[in-house]
Design a protein around this motif. Structure first.
Motif, PDB file in Angstrom:
ATOM      1  N   ALA A   4       0.975  -0.860   0.030  1.00  0.00           N
ATOM      2  CA  ALA A   4       0.322  -0.556   0.581  1.00  0.00           C
ATOM      3  C   ALA A   4       0.451   1.164  -0.006  1.00  0.00           C
ATOM      4  CB  ALA A   4      -0.789   0.496   1.022  1.00  0.00           C
ATOM      5  N   LEU A   5       2.103   1.136   0.715  1.00  0.00           N
ATOM      6  CA  LEU A   5       2.386   2.103   0.650  1.00  0.00           C
ATOM      7  C   LEU A   5       3.723   2.400  -0.701  1.00  0.00           C
ATOM      8  CD1 LEU A   5       4.116   4.330   2.422  1.00  0.00           C
ATOM      9  CD2 LEU A   5       5.173   2.909   3.425  1.00  0.00           C
ATOM     10  N   GLU A   6       4.404   1.674  -0.763  1.00  0.00           N
ATOM     11  CA  GLU A   6       4.836   1.140  -2.166  1.00  0.00           C
ATOM     12  C   GLU A   6       4.179   2.407  -3.032  1.00  0.00           C
ATOM     13  OE1 GLU A   6       5.271  -2.339  -3.732  1.00  0.00           O
ATOM     14  OE2 GLU A   6       8.072  -2.182  -1.880  1.00  0.00           O
ATOM     15  N   LYS A   7       2.874   1.868  -3.604  1.00  0.00           N
ATOM     16  CA  LYS A   7       1.610   2.390  -3.996  1.00  0.00           C
ATOM     17  C   LYS A   7       1.830   3.832  -4.313  1.00  0.00           C
ATOM     18  CE  LYS A   7      -0.913  -1.556  -5.446  1.00  0.00           C
ATOM     19  NZ  LYS A   7      -1.860  -2.591  -4.541  1.00  0.00           N
ATOM     20  N   SER A  39      11.488   6.026  -0.125  1.00  0.00           N
ATOM     21  CA  SER A  39      10.592   4.938   0.531  1.00  0.00           C
ATOM     22  C   SER A  39      10.964   3.394   0.062  1.00  0.00           C
ATOM     23  CB  SER A  39       9.300   5.289   0.619  1.00  0.00           C
ATOM     24  OG  SER A  39       8.597   4.557  -0.754  1.00  0.00           O
ATOM     25  N   ASN A  40      11.717   3.026  -0.655  1.00  0.00           N
ATOM     26  CA  ASN A  40      11.475   1.819  -0.657  1.00  0.00           C
ATOM     27  C   ASN A  40      12.689   1.410  -2.072  1.00  0.00           C
ATOM     28  OD1 ASN A  40      12.133  -1.073  -0.181  1.00  0.00           O
ATOM     29  ND2 ASN A  40      10.472  -1.780  -1.001  1.00  0.00           N
ATOM     30  N   ALA A  41      13.335   0.032  -2.001  1.00  0.00           N
ATOM     31  CA  ALA A  41      14.093  -0.020  -3.646  1.00  0.00           C
ATOM     32  C   ALA A  41      14.568  -1.779  -3.659  1.00  0.00           C
ATOM     33  CB  ALA A  41      15.433   0.816  -3.971  1.00  0.00           C
ATOM     34  N   THR A  51      14.573  -0.877  -9.035  1.00  0.00           N
ATOM     35  CA  THR A  51      13.323  -0.176  -9.416  1.00  0.00           C
ATOM     36  C   THR A  51      13.490   0.845  -7.365  1.00  0.00           C
ATOM     37  OG1 THR A  51      12.181  -2.141 -10.049  1.00  0.00           O
ATOM     38  CG2 THR A  51      10.248  -0.565  -8.847  1.00  0.00           C
ATOM     39  N   VAL A  52      13.150   1.736  -7.731  1.00  0.00           N
ATOM     40  CA  VAL A  52      13.190   2.892  -6.905  1.00  0.00           C
ATOM     41  C   VAL A  52      11.669   3.153  -6.352  1.00  0.00           C
ATOM     42  CG1 VAL A  52      13.612   5.418  -5.867  1.00  0.00           C
ATOM     43  CG2 VAL A  52      15.456   3.578  -7.222  1.00  0.00           C
TER      44      VAL A  52
END
Length: 711
Positions: A4-7, A39-41, A51-52
């Protein structure tokens, strides 16, 4: 991080150039995750992609990869391949090696501790290992124990206790080991690079009355593309003019060119061999079949197989443990048994070198990337290391019948007129009636009429109607004709169907054919037998699978038991399951998994979706141009060719075997070397060759998967 956070964050994908090892890729991933706005990678080492999730710049990403001098570009761009001369590319390693040789020569004449000898070795260490030391010291300060940390401590420790020659040799051989790892991954990735390079970057397009050459990015759906003989097709599309033979090997792995004419589908990256073709563009450049294949294969190469997940987890704890073992070897014997400090510190440093997990870390990725790339070049799309490994363990394979073991296109196999009526005229009337039918077998009868050039469409049909579940009827020239099952005529006729006719019907049905009767309410005029033809290579494929050790081959079909038995016998499967509804197929696959654990299901990827999903490995036929097959299956046979299945099984088994060999060898060689510590026999030389030798062997062993061919 949650999905959800990735989106909620912007997702950007980049290509990365410069990775030398899997450990470096993991470190780069960690560095990127710590950047402001990210936020993530995740790094896909196999495909060299990043992918970032979040907001950052390429400059910041390259700073995060400065320790490896990484270059980063957006996914859709391509790196300009700059071929550096060998001497320039490896100048630092060569210079380091030259000073190592000078130091060795000086040592022979002046002694190992002479100023000239130590100075030569020291220069060799500094030139060849300055990058290693920079990263090693940084990692040590952060308490991050990776390969570079181990090597840095080992080299400095060896220099402190006066083993300058061995310290310099460690630096040289570590550099060679990294170069080998980088070379092997580049070699493995070459399969995908070759796919990326097969599509033309521009094409000739007709717009209005003008013909112009444009970049593929500018081509629109609906444009007419002109492809001359000998040219590659730049975009997916439909032939609107011309006849030619097209070599589709790059997409489907088919070695024989395929005939293409009006209304046939063609794919980007395929070669037009003979005639001039005009093609209506059907997809944008990013949506072409080859683009999807490349994307899916790159994603597959990044997916961690069970063995790779084990190795990653093992290496995470393994390196710190080696540090403590080395410390114990160096300190405990002198403290507890008053042994020589110099000897056991040397042994401890040797433990650090032999404990370097280079070979273990590279053992799985090089095998998976090589196997998936080789499969893609041969027209088989394997969507991840997990599916590659699972396919290698398959014990039973279930096949859908229609469109998998058979061609999926019904044809009239027998036309048997029963009276002196004109047989051509009767077939024309039958085709005219079937032209109004929705029955799946109607197309077979119309195709037979078309092949015989019969004018069935010009015949007027009156009072046409369907007799639910039994057949159809209609008036032609004031005569009512019926076409349907034998049961329909049992009800229509005032007399029983003659025994000889019944015997003929039974004989045809036992051959796996569907029998239709044509006639009037008073007599049978003809029998028509329709069957779905078995694929030419189905029997051979089943035989090959049995030779390869597959215990069960099961045919699943919704057809009646007679037809199923005939087809099953013809292709040679061990078991037949007939009269199955889709939910029955699903239930059967679950039962099969309970019995054999690892089960594959082969189908068309559409109506077999539930059964494909329930199997250990779902294999879809004819993935080229079929979005559903590409998306739903674990493995897609890009050509509509069952013959690719034995190759896929052989490749997967070979990959599984090599991965197990590599992991066992990597751990085994280190265990043997570490056992040499007990009698005090472990030297830096043995440690160096155990580490570098293991890395070289597992790398070459993984690259053997390039030699698995589709025969």
């Amino acid at each position: 991080m949650s999905n959800a956070l990735e989106k909620t964050n912007e997702k950007n994908v980049y290509r990365v150039q410069g990775f030398t090892c899997a450990g470096c890729a993991n470190k780069f991933e960690t560095n990127v995750k710590h950047l402001d706005g990210v936020s993530n990678a995740s790094v896909n080492f196999g495909a060299s992609k990043l992918t970032v999730y979040g907001d950052t710049t390429i400059e910041e990403l390259e700073k995060a990869g400065a320790f490896e001098k990484l270059k980063v570009i957006p996914e859709k761009q391509k790196f300009e391949e700059k071929k550096e001369p060998f001497l320039k590319k490896h100048s630092m390693v060569i210079a380091s090696f030259v000073f190592l040789v000078i130091g060795w020569i000086s040592g022979q004449f002046n002694g190992e501790q002479h100023v000239a000898t130590v100075l030569a070795y020291g220069v060799s260490i500094l030139i060849g290992g300055y990058r290693l030391f920079l990263e090693g010291f940084k990692n040590l300060l952060r308490l991050q124990f990776d390969m570079r940390t181990l090597m840095t401590i080992a080299v400095i420790g060896a220099a402190i206790i006066g083993q300058w020659g061995e310290a310099a040799t460690v630096v040289i051989l570590f550099a060679i080991s990294e170069a080998l790892e980088s070379f092997s991954m580049d070699k493995a990735r070459q399969s995908i690079r070759s796919l990326m390079d097969i599509t033309p970057k521009e094409a000739m397009i007709r717009r209005g009355d003008k013909e112009l050459t444009v970049e593929v990015d500018e081509i629109q759906i609906g444009d007419i593309m002109i492809v001359k003989p000998g040219q590659k097709i730049a975009m997916d599309g439909i032939v609107v003019k011309g006849i030619s033979a097209v070599n589709q090997a790059a997409i489907t792995g088919e070695s024989v060119p395929v005939s293409k004419s009006v209304d046939d589908e063609v794919f980007a990256g395929t070669l037009n061999e003979e005639g001039l073709l005009e093609i209506k563009v059907a997809k944008h450049v990013d949506d072409t079949t080859i683009a999807k294949i490349i994307h899916l294969v790159e994603e597959a190469q990044g997916e961690r197989a069970p063995s790779q997940a084990f190795v990653d987890l093992f290496a995470k704890y393994y390196t710190p443990v080696i540090m403590f073992i080395a410390l114990g070897v160096a300190v405990l014997p002198p403290l507890l048994f008053e042994s020589d400090w110099s000897k056991w510190v040397y042994q401890g440093l040797a433990v650090l070198v032999v404990g370097c997990p280079c070979a273990l870390v590279i053992s799985t990725p090089v095998s998976i990337v090589t196997a998936i790339g080789n499969a893609a070049r041969n027209g088989v799309l394997i969507k991840g290391g997990m599916h590659l490994e699972e396919m290698g363990a398959i014990k039973a394979i279930a096949f859908d019948k229609t469109g998998t073991l058979t061609k999926g296109v019904p044809v009239v196999t027998d036309y048997l007129p029963q009276t002196i009526i004109n047989s051509i005229e009767l077939l024309t009337i039958v085709a005219a009636l079937e032209n109004g039918s929705q029955h799946p077998l109607a197309s077979a009868i119309m195709k037979k009429a078309e092949d015989n050039k019969l004018p069935y469409q010009s015949i007027a049909i009156e009072e046409f109607s369907s007799i639910t579940g039994k057949g159809i009827k209609g008036n032609v020239n004031d005569e009512t004709y019926y076409i349907g099952s034998p049961n329909l005529f049992e009800e229509l006729l005032t007399y029983e169907i003659p025994t000889t006719l019944k015997e003929t019907i039974t004989k045809l049905q036992n051959q796996g054919k569907t029998v239709m009767v044509a006639g009037t309410s008073t007599e049978v005029l003809a029998l028509l037998a329709v069957a779905d033809e078995v694929r030419d290579n189905s029997k051979k494929v089943i035989q090959q699978l049995h030779i390869l050790g597959i215990q069960k081959t099961i045919m699943l079909t919704g057809d009646n038991k007679g037809t199923a038995a005939a087809i099953g016998k013809q292709v040679g499967v061990t078991d037949i399951q007939a009269e199955l509804l889709p939910q029955d197929k699903l239930t059967f696959i679950k039962e099969l998994r309970n019995q054999y654990d690892h089960v594959a299901m082969v189908g068309d990827g559409v109506n077999d979706a539930p059964a494909l999903a329930a199997s250990t490995v779902g294999i879809a036929m004819g993935g080229a141009g079929t979005d559903t097959a590409l998306e739903t299956a674990d493995i897609a046979l890009m050509a509509d060719d069952l013959g690719k299945l034995p190759f896929t099984l052989k490749l997967s088994r070979k990959a599984l075997s090599i991965i197990k060999q590599n992991i066992t060898f990597s751990l085994g060689i280190k265990l043997i070397a570490l056992l040499l510590v007990i009698p005090g026999w472990l030297t830096l030389w043995i440690a160096i060759f155990a580490d570098m030798g293991a890395t070289l062997i597992v790398t070459l062993n993984g690259l053997r998967l390039l030699r698995v061919k589709d025969k």
